[in-house]
Design a protein around this motif. Sequence first.
Motif, PDB file in Angstrom:
ATOM      1  N   UNK A   2       8.080  13.144   0.263  1.00  0.00           N
ATOM      2  CA  UNK A   2       6.712  12.779  -0.086  1.00  0.00           C
ATOM      3  C   UNK A   2       6.533  11.262  -0.095  1.00  0.00           C
ATOM      4  N   UNK A   3       7.577  10.541  -0.529  1.00  0.00           N
ATOM      5  CA  UNK A   3       7.519   9.091  -0.608  1.00  0.00           C
ATOM      6  C   UNK A   3       7.204   8.468   0.746  1.00  0.00           C
ATOM      7  N   UNK A   4       7.847   8.965   1.810  1.00  0.00           N
ATOM      8  CA  UNK A   4       7.619   8.446   3.161  1.00  0.00           C
ATOM      9  C   UNK A   4       6.154   8.592   3.559  1.00  0.00           C
ATOM     10  N   UNK A   5       5.558   9.729   3.217  1.00  0.00           N
ATOM     11  CA  UNK A   5       4.158   9.966   3.580  1.00  0.00           C
ATOM     12  C   UNK A   5       3.199   9.203   2.687  1.00  0.00           C
ATOM     13  N   UNK A   6       3.683   8.684   1.581  1.00  0.00           N
ATOM     14  CA  UNK A   6       2.879   7.848   0.695  1.00  0.00           C
ATOM     15  C   UNK A   6       2.991   6.380   1.105  1.00  0.00           C
ATOM     16  N   UNK A   7       4.213   5.935   1.376  1.00  0.00           N
ATOM     17  CA  UNK A   7       4.481   4.522   1.627  1.00  0.00           C
ATOM     18  C   UNK A   7       3.869   4.005   2.934  1.00  0.00           C
ATOM     19  N   UNK A   8       4.165   4.637   4.051  1.00  0.00           N
ATOM     20  CA  UNK A   8       3.723   4.107   5.341  1.00  0.00           C
ATOM     21  C   UNK A   8       2.205   4.036   5.494  1.00  0.00           C
ATOM     22  N   UNK A   9       1.454   5.080   5.140  1.00  0.00           N
ATOM     23  CA  UNK A   9      -0.005   4.961   5.230  1.00  0.00           C
ATOM     24  C   UNK A   9      -0.564   3.889   4.285  1.00  0.00           C
ATOM     25  N   UNK A  10       0.055   3.736   3.115  1.00  0.00           N
ATOM     26  CA  UNK A  10      -0.418   2.731   2.165  1.00  0.00           C
ATOM     27  C   UNK A  10      -0.166   1.322   2.697  1.00  0.00           C
ATOM     28  N   UNK A  11       0.991   1.102   3.303  1.00  0.00           N
ATOM     29  CA  UNK A  11       1.282  -0.204   3.903  1.00  0.00           C
ATOM     30  C   UNK A  11       0.237  -0.523   4.970  1.00  0.00           C
ATOM     31  N   UNK A  12      -0.062   0.458   5.826  1.00  0.00           N
ATOM     32  CA  UNK A  12      -1.074   0.235   6.875  1.00  0.00           C
ATOM     33  C   UNK A  12      -2.453  -0.022   6.280  1.00  0.00           C
ATOM     34  N   UNK A  13      -2.814   0.756   5.270  1.00  0.00           N
ATOM     35  CA  UNK A  13      -4.142   0.623   4.650  1.00  0.00           C
ATOM     36  C   UNK A  13      -4.325  -0.740   3.978  1.00  0.00           C
ATOM     37  N   UNK A  14      -3.256  -1.317   3.524  1.00  0.00           N
ATOM     38  CA  UNK A  14      -3.337  -2.611   2.830  1.00  0.00           C
ATOM     39  C   UNK A  14      -3.022  -3.786   3.746  1.00  0.00           C
ATOM     40  N   UNK A  47      -2.007   5.058  -6.189  1.00  0.00           N
ATOM     41  CA  UNK A  47      -2.244   3.854  -5.392  1.00  0.00           C
ATOM     42  C   UNK A  47      -2.616   2.655  -6.256  1.00  0.00           C
ATOM     43  N   UNK A  48      -3.211   2.907  -7.416  1.00  0.00           N
ATOM     44  CA  UNK A  48      -3.591   1.793  -8.283  1.00  0.00           C
ATOM     45  C   UNK A  48      -2.405   1.234  -9.066  1.00  0.00           C
ATOM     46  N   UNK A  49      -1.260   1.900  -9.019  1.00  0.00           N
ATOM     47  CA  UNK A  49      -0.076   1.445  -9.752  1.00  0.00           C
ATOM     48  C   UNK A  49       0.971   0.811  -8.844  1.00  0.00           C
ATOM     49  N   UNK A  50       0.663   0.616  -7.586  1.00  0.00           N
ATOM     50  CA  UNK A  50       1.651   0.042  -6.679  1.00  0.00           C
ATOM     51  C   UNK A  50       1.079  -1.142  -5.925  1.00  0.00           C
ATOM     52  N   UNK A  51       1.981  -1.988  -5.493  1.00  0.00           N
ATOM     53  CA  UNK A  51       1.607  -3.049  -4.576  1.00  0.00           C
ATOM     54  C   UNK A  51       2.649  -3.119  -3.472  1.00  0.00           C
ATOM     55  N   UNK A  52       2.218  -3.611  -2.331  1.00  0.00           N
ATOM     56  CA  UNK A  52       3.105  -3.754  -1.187  1.00  0.00           C
ATOM     57  C   UNK A  52       3.715  -5.148  -1.264  1.00  0.00           C
TER      58      UNK A  52
END
Length: 90
Positions: A2-14, A47-52
Amino acid sequence: MKYKYFKLPLIRARGGKCELCGCDDITKLQIHHILPYCYYPNLEYSKSNVMIVCEDCHWMIHKNPLLNAALIRKFSEINHVSLERLKFKL
């Protein structure tokens, strides 16, 4: 998994870069949990608890208590949650 599917899209979105220094080497980008998920497991994929951040900035955050405290304060302001409720003593 699940982490992989959370991390990569979030990096792209930000914007695909470190939110502190602007590093855009995707191989060095990581997710920093502002409120540690070992204490707040329900926020692990929030998403509000993480930063890239890049690995260098991530290391700096964990080695610098004042910077980490500032990030936790910012989280509490953005999410309208009191520090007392978070049980953090800053």
